[in-house]
Structure formats: structure tokens, C-alpha cells
Write a protein that holds these residues in place. Structure first.
Motif, PDB file in Angstrom:
ATOM      1  N   MET A 183      51.005  41.103  39.253  1.00  0.00           N
ATOM      2  CA  MET A 183      50.840  40.083  37.918  1.00  0.00           C
ATOM      3  C   MET A 183      49.420  40.706  36.926  1.00  0.00           C
ATOM      4  O   MET A 183      48.713  41.716  37.669  1.00  0.00           O
ATOM      5  N   SER A 184      49.768  40.989  35.925  1.00  0.00           N
ATOM      6  CA  SER A 184      48.543  41.283  34.690  1.00  0.00           C
ATOM      7  C   SER A 184      47.654  40.361  35.306  1.00  0.00           C
ATOM      8  O   SER A 184      47.494  39.874  35.250  1.00  0.00           O
ATOM      9  N   PHE A 185      46.802  41.267  34.288  1.00  0.00           N
ATOM     10  CA  PHE A 185      45.214  41.043  34.088  1.00  0.00           C
ATOM     11  C   PHE A 185      44.387  39.217  33.057  1.00  0.00           C
ATOM     12  O   PHE A 185      44.241  39.437  33.978  1.00  0.00           O
ATOM     13  N   GLU A 186      45.506  40.181  32.372  1.00  0.00           N
ATOM     14  CA  GLU A 186      46.153  39.058  30.671  1.00  0.00           C
ATOM     15  C   GLU A 186      45.808  37.829  32.134  1.00  0.00           C
ATOM     16  O   GLU A 186      44.910  36.764  32.352  1.00  0.00           O
ATOM     17  N   LYS A 187      47.263  37.329  32.529  1.00  0.00           N
ATOM     18  CA  LYS A 187      47.767  36.642  33.226  1.00  0.00           C
ATOM     19  C   LYS A 187      46.674  36.058  34.323  1.00  0.00           C
ATOM     20  O   LYS A 187      46.549  34.589  35.020  1.00  0.00           O
ATOM     21  N   ALA A 188      46.148  37.138  35.786  1.00  0.00           N
ATOM     22  CA  ALA A 188      45.347  36.691  36.387  1.00  0.00           C
ATOM     23  C   ALA A 188      43.569  35.978  35.985  1.00  0.00           C
ATOM     24  O   ALA A 188      43.248  34.881  36.472  1.00  0.00           O
ATOM     25  N   LYS A 227      38.929  23.259  36.133  1.00  0.00           N
ATOM     26  CA  LYS A 227      39.286  22.372  37.409  1.00  0.00           C
ATOM     27  C   LYS A 227      38.154  22.219  37.755  1.00  0.00           C
ATOM     28  O   LYS A 227      37.610  20.785  37.859  1.00  0.00           O
ATOM     29  N   LEU A 228      37.227  23.654  38.196  1.00  0.00           N
ATOM     30  CA  LEU A 228      36.488  22.998  39.184  1.00  0.00           C
ATOM     31  C   LEU A 228      34.909  22.355  38.660  1.00  0.00           C
ATOM     32  O   LEU A 228      34.332  21.582  39.314  1.00  0.00           O
ATOM     33  N   GLY A 268      40.866  30.993  43.373  1.00  0.00           N
ATOM     34  CA  GLY A 268      40.511  31.804  42.376  1.00  0.00           C
ATOM     35  C   GLY A 268      39.238  33.907  42.962  1.00  0.00           C
ATOM     36  O   GLY A 268      39.205  33.975  41.971  1.00  0.00           O
ATOM     37  N   GLU A 269      39.162  33.141  44.549  1.00  0.00           N
ATOM     38  CA  GLU A 269      38.613  34.453  45.030  1.00  0.00           C
ATOM     39  C   GLU A 269      39.985  34.794  44.726  1.00  0.00           C
ATOM     40  O   GLU A 269      39.461  36.665  44.903  1.00  0.00           O
ATOM     41  N   ALA A 270      41.171  34.813  45.007  1.00  0.00           N
ATOM     42  CA  ALA A 270      42.020  36.375  45.201  1.00  0.00           C
ATOM     43  C   ALA A 270      42.429  37.101  43.694  1.00  0.00           C
ATOM     44  O   ALA A 270      42.583  37.586  43.695  1.00  0.00           O
ATOM     45  N   LEU A 315      42.606  32.237  36.391  1.00  0.00           N
ATOM     46  CA  LEU A 315      41.721  31.926  37.356  1.00  0.00           C
ATOM     47  C   LEU A 315      40.181  30.738  36.244  1.00  0.00           C
ATOM     48  O   LEU A 315      39.444  30.359  36.336  1.00  0.00           O
ATOM     49  N   GLU A 316      40.433  31.198  34.639  1.00  0.00           N
ATOM     50  CA  GLU A 316      40.105  30.455  34.332  1.00  0.00           C
ATOM     51  C   GLU A 316      39.911  29.195  33.696  1.00  0.00           C
ATOM     52  O   GLU A 316      39.019  27.913  34.038  1.00  0.00           O
ATOM     53  N   THR A 317      40.961  28.781  33.800  1.00  0.00           N
ATOM     54  CA  THR A 317      41.579  27.374  34.378  1.00  0.00           C
ATOM     55  C   THR A 317      41.306  27.013  35.575  1.00  0.00           C
ATOM     56  O   THR A 317      40.974  25.214  35.679  1.00  0.00           O
TER      57      THR A 317
END
Length: 72
Positions: free
Chosen positions: A1-6, A16-17, A34-36, A10-12
């Protein structure tokens, strides 16, 4: 997975949290995801940093080679 997609995923997860409207079981699951993702992004950034080099110049400002960016 690319940095941008990850990072986008993660931002999403953070959004939510922060809203606090996610059931506890789902909150735990997405927190773990999110940790992963955070670890994945950290690894990608460290790999990119290792590739970055700084250009060395002579007294007249002419390039003479490269060296690692963070020489300690």
C-alpha cells in the motif's frame, strides 16, 4: 500500500474515533488497524529518509558528490 493511501485511511480512522459514534468493538478493531497503518507509514518514511542524500559542494559552490543527509 502506498504511503498516501495508508495515510488517507489512517486519517479516516482518526476522524471516526474522534466522533465517538462508533461501537466499542468496532472502535477497538479500527484502532488496531490504525496502529498497523501507522507502523507501515513509519517504515515507508524511514526507507525514504535513508535514500535522501545531500549534494556536497566545493569552495566555489560546484557539486563534487553526495553524502547521506544525516551525518552524525
Amino acid at each position: 500500500m502506498s504511503f498516501e493511501k495508508a495515510l488517507a485511511e489512517l486519517e479516516t480512522i482518526v476522524e471516526k474515533l474522534e466522533r465517538g459514534d462508533v461501537p466499542l468493538a468496532e472502535s477497538i478493531a479500527i484502532y488496531e488497524r490504525g496502529e498497523a497503518l501507522k507502523k507501515h507509514c513509519d517504515a515507508l518514511l524511514k526507507a525514504a529518509e535513508a535514500k535522501v542524500e545531500k549534494i556536497r559542494t566545493d569552495g566555489d559552490g560546484n557539486p563534487v558528490g553526495t553524502e547521506p543527509l544525516d551525518v552524525e
